[in-house]
Design an enzyme around this catalytic site. Structure first.
Site, PDB file in Angstrom:
ATOM      1  N   SER A   1       0.906  -1.083  -0.115  1.00  0.00           N
ATOM      2  CA  SER A   1       0.159   0.020   0.116  1.00  0.00           C
ATOM      3  C   SER A   1       0.915   1.218  -0.135  1.00  0.00           C
ATOM      4  O   SER A   1       2.046   1.161   0.441  1.00  0.00           O
ATOM      5  CB  SER A   1      -0.850   0.057   1.446  1.00  0.00           C
ATOM      6  OG  SER A   1      -1.635   1.367   1.506  1.00  0.00           O
TER       7      SER A   1
ATOM      8  N   TYR B   1      -1.687  -0.589  10.833  1.00  0.00           N
ATOM      9  CA  TYR B   1      -1.962  -1.001   9.345  1.00  0.00           C
ATOM     10  C   TYR B   1      -0.835  -0.776   8.475  1.00  0.00           C
ATOM     11  O   TYR B   1      -0.319  -1.573   7.900  1.00  0.00           O
ATOM     12  CB  TYR B   1      -3.202  -0.492   9.006  1.00  0.00           C
ATOM     13  CG  TYR B   1      -3.541  -0.663   7.549  1.00  0.00           C
ATOM     14  CD1 TYR B   1      -3.691  -2.020   6.986  1.00  0.00           C
ATOM     15  CD2 TYR B   1      -3.301   0.116   6.676  1.00  0.00           C
ATOM     16  CE1 TYR B   1      -4.218  -2.154   5.722  1.00  0.00           C
ATOM     17  CE2 TYR B   1      -3.517  -0.020   5.209  1.00  0.00           C
ATOM     18  CZ  TYR B   1      -3.826  -1.025   4.849  1.00  0.00           C
ATOM     19  OH  TYR B   1      -4.162  -1.516   3.292  1.00  0.00           O
TER      20      TYR B   1
HETATM   21  N1  NAP Z   1      -8.853  -0.489  -0.522  1.00  0.00           N
HETATM   22  C1  NAP Z   1      -7.667   0.398  -0.581  1.00  0.00           C
HETATM   23  O1  NAP Z   1      -7.408   1.612  -0.314  1.00  0.00           O
HETATM   24  C2  NAP Z   1      -6.345  -0.304  -0.293  1.00  0.00           C
HETATM   25  C3  NAP Z   1      -5.256   0.589  -0.654  1.00  0.00           C
HETATM   26  C4  NAP Z   1      -4.071  -0.287  -0.659  1.00  0.00           C
HETATM   27  C5  NAP Z   1      -3.959  -1.451  -0.337  1.00  0.00           C
HETATM   28  N2  NAP Z   1      -5.094  -2.272  -0.012  1.00  0.00           N
HETATM   29  C6  NAP Z   1      -4.602  -3.505   0.215  1.00  0.00           C
HETATM   30  O2  NAP Z   1      -5.523  -4.393  -0.571  1.00  0.00           O
HETATM   31  C7  NAP Z   1      -5.693  -5.879  -0.361  1.00  0.00           C
HETATM   32  C8  NAP Z   1      -7.233  -6.033  -0.832  1.00  0.00           C
HETATM   33  O3  NAP Z   1      -7.922  -5.078  -0.009  1.00  0.00           O
HETATM   34  P1  NAP Z   1      -9.627  -4.418  -0.863  1.00  0.00           P
HETATM   35  O4  NAP Z   1      -9.221  -3.045  -0.735  1.00  0.00           O
HETATM   36  O5  NAP Z   1      -9.794  -5.201  -1.996  1.00  0.00           O
HETATM   37  O6  NAP Z   1     -10.392  -4.959   0.614  1.00  0.00           O
HETATM   38  P2  NAP Z   1     -11.581  -6.066   0.605  1.00  0.00           P
HETATM   39  O7  NAP Z   1     -12.575  -5.821  -0.577  1.00  0.00           O
HETATM   40  O8  NAP Z   1     -12.057  -5.753   1.991  1.00  0.00           O
HETATM   41  O9  NAP Z   1     -10.841  -7.344   0.500  1.00  0.00           O
HETATM   42  C9  NAP Z   1     -10.054  -7.894   1.367  1.00  0.00           C
HETATM   43  C10 NAP Z   1      -9.880  -9.640   0.944  1.00  0.00           C
HETATM   44  O10 NAP Z   1      -9.180 -10.049   1.831  1.00  0.00           O
HETATM   45  C11 NAP Z   1      -9.738 -11.315   2.272  1.00  0.00           C
HETATM   46  N3  NAP Z   1      -9.175 -11.585   3.849  1.00  0.00           N
HETATM   47  C12 NAP Z   1      -9.158 -10.914   4.872  1.00  0.00           C
HETATM   48  N4  NAP Z   1      -8.809 -11.390   5.808  1.00  0.00           N
HETATM   49  C13 NAP Z   1      -8.410 -12.623   5.541  1.00  0.00           C
HETATM   50  C14 NAP Z   1      -7.668 -13.841   6.157  1.00  0.00           C
HETATM   51  N5  NAP Z   1      -7.572 -13.840   7.351  1.00  0.00           N
HETATM   52  N6  NAP Z   1      -7.861 -14.837   5.425  1.00  0.00           N
HETATM   53  C15 NAP Z   1      -8.149 -15.058   3.970  1.00  0.00           C
HETATM   54  N7  NAP Z   1      -8.411 -13.779   3.456  1.00  0.00           N
HETATM   55  C16 NAP Z   1      -8.947 -12.768   4.053  1.00  0.00           C
HETATM   56  C17 NAP Z   1     -11.187 -10.988   2.409  1.00  0.00           C
HETATM   57  O11 NAP Z   1     -12.140 -12.035   2.278  1.00  0.00           O
HETATM   58  P3  NAP Z   1     -12.687 -12.818   3.318  1.00  0.00           P
HETATM   59  O12 NAP Z   1     -13.519 -11.810   4.285  1.00  0.00           O
HETATM   60  O13 NAP Z   1     -13.794 -13.649   2.783  1.00  0.00           O
HETATM   61  O14 NAP Z   1     -11.726 -13.756   4.031  1.00  0.00           O
HETATM   62  C18 NAP Z   1     -11.192 -10.257   0.947  1.00  0.00           C
HETATM   63  O15 NAP Z   1     -11.478 -11.009  -0.117  1.00  0.00           O
HETATM   64  C19 NAP Z   1      -5.284  -5.634   1.219  1.00  0.00           C
HETATM   65  O16 NAP Z   1      -4.201  -6.215   1.396  1.00  0.00           O
HETATM   66  C20 NAP Z   1      -5.593  -4.150   1.487  1.00  0.00           C
HETATM   67  O17 NAP Z   1      -4.721  -4.002   2.806  1.00  0.00           O
HETATM   68  C21 NAP Z   1      -6.123  -1.717  -0.107  1.00  0.00           C
END
Ligand code: NAP
Length: 231
Positions: A143, A155
């Protein structure tokens, strides 16, 4: 590659595939001609996505990335299903519900670090033996929070770990011709946030970055991609 997938571009396993960036990347990769294995904890969402993408192209595996044995089983099952694994997108992650160190909650940190730090490490350790066979590609979602100082953010610190880990893993993987890419997105409009972020990056923008890294020429490894919203 086994016969059933001889016509495919390759097989990519995605953690955090049930939502947001992981889900958008799965859709994009299938459109690009890849097969995908979808890993997350919520079975219903994975099955829904498999139905959309087609059973011939997508395979679900329910696992919590903070459980190493579950990931070992996942990669064995995926290799059995498709005959090979060409790439892993280690994308699962979560935020903290409390902010700062003094006000932060230990249980909350344990859950978050279980996914963002241990989950990443375990995903790499469990998949490297199969990736070595294909001289495969490991891609990480860090990130922008892993590139700048954010007041008291645990985080953010977990994403600094992801960033540093990715650079170090790239050095380890290059010894056998493997590639590692770390993607650092700014704010992305996903269910990670309670409110929509329509003006920010879209999950498809990060899927683009994944495809860019995967499609690099054989002689190059895209080590990092830093993607910010235009506005
Ligand atoms: N959105 C942003 O602004 C942003 C920016 C930079 C980086 N990121 C990173 O991008 C990645 C994806 O996030 P997103 O924005 O797409 O959020 P999201 O829609 O909340 O997706 C998160 C995903 O991670 C899975 N997950 C969470 N904890 C888990 C665990 N213990 N075991 C297996 N799966 C798990 C969730 O699935 P289940 O709940 O079904 O397990 C879900 O599929 C994350 O690493 C986040 O930190 C996000």
């Amino acid at each position: 590659m086994n016969e059933q997938h001889a016509d495919k571009k390759g097989v990519i396993a995605i953690t955090g595939a049930s939502s947001g960036i992981g889900e958008a990347t799965a859709e994009r990769l299938v459109n690009e001609g890849f097969s995908v294995a979808l890993i997350a904890r919520t079975e219903a969402k994975l099955l829904q996505l498999v139905e959309k993408l087609g059973e011939g192209s997508a395979y679900p595996f329910v696992a919590d990335v903070s459980n190493y044995e579950a990931l070992e089983q996942a990669f064995q099952a995926i290799e059995k299903r498709f005959g090979r694994i060409d790439g892993v997108f280690a994308n699962a992650g979560t935020g903290a519900s409390s902010s700062g160190i003094e006000q932060g909650e230990v249980k909350d940190w344990d859950t978050m670090l279980g996914a963002n730090v241990n989950g990443l490490l375990y995903t790499a350790k469990a998949s490297l033996p199969t990736l070595r066979k294909t001289q495969g590609h490991f891609i990480i979602t860090s990130s922008v929070a892993g590139r700048v100082a954010l007041k008291g953010s645990v985080y953010g610190a977990s994403k600094w770990f992801a960033y540093g880990f990715g650079l170090n893993l790239a050095e380890e993987m290059r010894e056998w011709g493997g590639r590692c890419t770390t993607i650092c997105p700014g704010m992305v409009n996903t269910p990670f946030f309670d409110e929509p972020k329509e003006e920010k990056l879209q999950p498809e923008d990060i899927a683009n970055a994944v495809v860019f890294a995967l499609n690099a020429s054989d002689s190059s490894c895209v080590r990092e991609v830093y993607v910010m919203p235009t506005k």
